[in-house]
Write a protein that holds these residues in place. Structure first.
Motif, PDB file in Angstrom:
ATOM      1  N   TYR A  54      31.858  46.274  42.286  1.00  0.00           N
ATOM      2  CA  TYR A  54      32.389  44.981  42.062  1.00  0.00           C
ATOM      3  C   TYR A  54      32.663  44.129  43.691  1.00  0.00           C
ATOM      4  O   TYR A  54      33.399  45.060  44.264  1.00  0.00           O
ATOM      5  CB  TYR A  54      33.777  44.777  41.547  1.00  0.00           C
ATOM      6  CG  TYR A  54      34.194  43.379  41.167  1.00  0.00           C
ATOM      7  CD1 TYR A  54      33.803  42.524  40.232  1.00  0.00           C
ATOM      8  CD2 TYR A  54      34.993  42.911  42.393  1.00  0.00           C
ATOM      9  CE1 TYR A  54      34.165  41.407  39.860  1.00  0.00           C
ATOM     10  CE2 TYR A  54      35.294  41.348  41.723  1.00  0.00           C
ATOM     11  CZ  TYR A  54      35.124  40.762  40.706  1.00  0.00           C
ATOM     12  OH  TYR A  54      35.473  39.568  40.706  1.00  0.00           O
ATOM     13  N   ALA A 109      38.940  51.514  38.037  1.00  0.00           N
ATOM     14  CA  ALA A 109      38.443  51.561  39.505  1.00  0.00           C
ATOM     15  C   ALA A 109      38.452  53.089  39.977  1.00  0.00           C
ATOM     16  O   ALA A 109      39.578  53.875  39.815  1.00  0.00           O
ATOM     17  CB  ALA A 109      39.417  50.922  40.226  1.00  0.00           C
ATOM     18  N   GLU A 131      38.406  51.825  46.101  1.00  0.00           N
ATOM     19  CA  GLU A 131      38.425  50.568  46.544  1.00  0.00           C
ATOM     20  C   GLU A 131      38.343  50.268  48.205  1.00  0.00           C
ATOM     21  O   GLU A 131      39.127  51.195  48.689  1.00  0.00           O
ATOM     22  CB  GLU A 131      39.877  50.015  45.928  1.00  0.00           C
ATOM     23  CG  GLU A 131      40.409  49.923  44.633  1.00  0.00           C
ATOM     24  CD  GLU A 131      41.482  49.396  44.360  1.00  0.00           C
ATOM     25  OE1 GLU A 131      41.875  48.349  44.808  1.00  0.00           O
ATOM     26  OE2 GLU A 131      42.088  49.906  43.177  1.00  0.00           O
ATOM     27  N   ARG A 139      39.079  43.237  34.304  1.00  0.00           N
ATOM     28  CA  ARG A 139      39.513  44.422  33.510  1.00  0.00           C
ATOM     29  C   ARG A 139      39.841  43.808  31.976  1.00  0.00           C
ATOM     30  O   ARG A 139      39.834  44.010  31.019  1.00  0.00           O
ATOM     31  CB  ARG A 139      40.506  45.270  33.684  1.00  0.00           C
ATOM     32  CG  ARG A 139      41.059  46.359  33.004  1.00  0.00           C
ATOM     33  CD  ARG A 139      42.013  47.261  33.548  1.00  0.00           C
ATOM     34  NE  ARG A 139      41.585  47.881  34.737  1.00  0.00           N
ATOM     35  CZ  ARG A 139      42.261  48.222  36.172  1.00  0.00           C
ATOM     36  NH1 ARG A 139      43.080  47.614  36.072  1.00  0.00           N
ATOM     37  NH2 ARG A 139      41.488  48.784  36.889  1.00  0.00           N
ATOM     38  N   PRO A 149      35.427  36.855  38.734  1.00  0.00           N
ATOM     39  CA  PRO A 149      35.554  37.935  37.520  1.00  0.00           C
ATOM     40  C   PRO A 149      34.819  37.737  36.234  1.00  0.00           C
ATOM     41  O   PRO A 149      34.105  38.209  35.456  1.00  0.00           O
ATOM     42  CB  PRO A 149      37.091  38.111  37.352  1.00  0.00           C
ATOM     43  CG  PRO A 149      37.813  37.336  38.164  1.00  0.00           C
ATOM     44  CD  PRO A 149      36.715  36.647  39.189  1.00  0.00           C
ATOM     45  N   GLY A 194      33.822  50.655  40.110  1.00  0.00           N
ATOM     46  CA  GLY A 194      34.273  50.826  38.738  1.00  0.00           C
ATOM     47  C   GLY A 194      33.459  51.636  37.889  1.00  0.00           C
ATOM     48  O   GLY A 194      32.370  51.894  37.935  1.00  0.00           O
ATOM     49  N   PHE A 200      39.545  42.280  40.244  1.00  0.00           N
ATOM     50  CA  PHE A 200      39.032  43.467  39.410  1.00  0.00           C
ATOM     51  C   PHE A 200      40.239  43.545  38.336  1.00  0.00           C
ATOM     52  O   PHE A 200      39.582  43.558  36.939  1.00  0.00           O
ATOM     53  CB  PHE A 200      39.174  44.589  40.159  1.00  0.00           C
ATOM     54  CG  PHE A 200      38.415  45.717  39.495  1.00  0.00           C
ATOM     55  CD1 PHE A 200      37.240  46.097  39.574  1.00  0.00           C
ATOM     56  CD2 PHE A 200      39.295  46.786  38.873  1.00  0.00           C
ATOM     57  CE1 PHE A 200      36.549  46.873  38.950  1.00  0.00           C
ATOM     58  CE2 PHE A 200      38.772  47.745  38.125  1.00  0.00           C
ATOM     59  CZ  PHE A 200      37.389  47.925  38.280  1.00  0.00           C
ATOM     60  N   ALA A 208      30.472  40.193  42.393  1.00  0.00           N
ATOM     61  CA  ALA A 208      31.637  39.097  42.454  1.00  0.00           C
ATOM     62  C   ALA A 208      31.600  37.818  42.947  1.00  0.00           C
ATOM     63  O   ALA A 208      32.503  37.294  43.031  1.00  0.00           O
ATOM     64  CB  ALA A 208      32.665  40.150  43.024  1.00  0.00           C
TER      65      ALA A 208
END
Length: 97
Positions: A68, A37, A40, A14, A78, A47, A10, A74
């Motif tokens: 994600y 985020a 999690e 980003r 990424p 996200g 993640f 995912a």
């Protein structure tokens, strides 16, 4: 799926997205301002993307939420997820025109 570090992926996502601007023949479409985020777990990170809609009058800030996940978005990492998210955001922004 053992051994995957979703949080690290993640963070990479980003880094790949923040600051990206999508353009076409008519100019800018959108600019990614932030990716955060919201929650999690070991299997999914919820996200939110903050972006500027460069086509709308006044260039308003908008958001788009996404998951994600280990088994879906995912699955290929990424880089692939970033491209998919950008395509989806571009379609969303252009549909609003």
């Amino acid at each position: 799926m053992a051994g995957r570090d979703l949080a690290a992926e993640f963070r990479t996502l980003r880094e790949l997205l923040v600051g990206v601007q999508r353009v076409d023949d008519h100019g800018p479409i959108l600019t990614i301002e932030a990716v955060v985020a919201l929650s999690e777990s070991a299997e999914v990170i919820e996200g939110r993307i903050h972006f500027t809609d460069d086509r709308a009058p006044g260039r308003p800030s908008r958001t788009s939420d996404f998951d994600y996940e280990v088994r879906q978005l995912a699955v290929d990492g990424p880089k692939d997820a970033a491209e998919l998210l950008l395509i989806n955001l571009e379609e969303e922004a252009l549909a609003a025109d």
